[in-house]
Scaffold this motif. Sequence first.
Motif, mmCIF file in Angstrom:
data_model
loop_
_atom_site.group_PDB
_atom_site.id
_atom_site.type_symbol
_atom_site.label_atom_id
_atom_site.label_comp_id
_atom_site.label_asym_id
_atom_site.label_seq_id
_atom_site.Cartn_x
_atom_site.Cartn_y
_atom_site.Cartn_z
ATOM 1 N N THR A 67 0.849 -1.191 0.000
ATOM 2 C CA THR A 67 0.000 0.000 0.000
ATOM 3 C C THR A 67 0.885 1.242 0.000
ATOM 4 O O THR A 67 1.972 1.235 0.569
ATOM 5 N N SER B 124 -4.373 15.444 3.034
ATOM 6 C CA SER B 124 -5.047 14.133 2.892
ATOM 7 C C SER B 124 -6.233 14.209 1.942
ATOM 8 O O SER B 124 -6.515 13.263 1.206
ATOM 9 N N ILE C 199 1.999 10.269 4.479
ATOM 10 C CA ILE C 199 2.075 10.468 5.937
ATOM 11 C C ILE C 199 2.035 11.973 6.208
ATOM 12 O O ILE C 199 2.950 12.703 5.831
ATOM 13 N N ARG D 277 -3.736 12.093 -3.465
ATOM 14 C CA ARG D 277 -3.863 10.657 -3.212
ATOM 15 C C ARG D 277 -2.739 9.910 -3.933
ATOM 16 O O ARG D 277 -2.179 10.399 -4.920
ATOM 17 N N THR E 189 0.995 5.202 1.103
ATOM 18 C CA THR E 189 0.302 6.099 2.044
ATOM 19 C C THR E 189 1.018 7.445 2.103
ATOM 20 O O THR E 189 2.253 7.497 2.110
#
Length: 330
Positions: A291, A302, A295, A306, A293
């Motif tokens: 995955t 956020s 941070i 993406r 992500t």
Amino acid sequence: VALGLYFPRKEYLENVYIDEPAGMPLLRIHALKDSHEEVAHFHLCQNLIISRARSHENNWFQIREKSGLLYLSKSLDREDFNMLSVGNWMPLSKVMLYVFLSSHPFQEKECDSATRTTVFLSLINATAPACSSLTARQLCFTEMDLSFHIKENKPPGTFHQLQLPSVHHLCQNLSISYKLLAAEGVPFRYNESTTSVQVTQRLDREERERYELIAKCTVREGFREMQVEVPFLVNVLDEDDSPPFLPNGTDTADAVVEFNRKEGTVLSTLTVYDADTTPIYPLESSRKKYTGTIITDDPWISETFRVEHIFDEIHFSPNGSQVRGTRHEY
């Protein structure tokens, strides 16, 4: 995790003729080990599966627990054939047996072991043909492809016998000999006295995924000599034992964000290679494995950015042989 003993073939095929004598050897099944101390025990569950719908108690076939030799424990006569075929007008009836494998002696009726292989027997409504009427191909090899699956990182062992037990038993006037033709240095050995083929060392799928050899058979009858060659293939099964790696060792990518970028604009990419696994279908199961992500403590970041993950199968070429792997792009 030790998964235990395993079969190097998913299925076996053999022909059985009417009135072959009890004790007639039909087929030798092999097992390979997960660890050196294991001992293989073979077991036959006492039902024959006829077509898909019916099963019948097995009164004709047995397997030697320690050697894996499948043999006729009772001669199959015409009455038996008619009972086991869907209708007695059929020249051939296919039945199926399951052979189970365990590292300890089997208890009575213990037939739920996960490790099993399928034996398909073609029951033929005729007596066995005379050896002189068989072709070299029929005398030397069954209808099965000589194709095997060996797990990487497992101990060496015997995984096939070239000589056909039934032909050896019936055609003793013929001389049948074999050779395994292979490039120098491949990790397989043919034992002439037992006609068995062994893998001689632990295999590494990330080094080589497939071996292509040739089995050559010579049949001699008096002054007559016939030869036949068939492919002998070994596929190496993967174990998840190599970590993913980054090209050039780069594990970060800078992203410069300008104003007025449209939604969907790619700002930065990072590539990860995995020589150990290939894309699994359904694709979601591959996607879950890794995955990507962002941070951050900033909720705006956020919501606004993406990470997308795409991946495809690629080929690595260690030692000049092609090995499949996966390229992940984030």
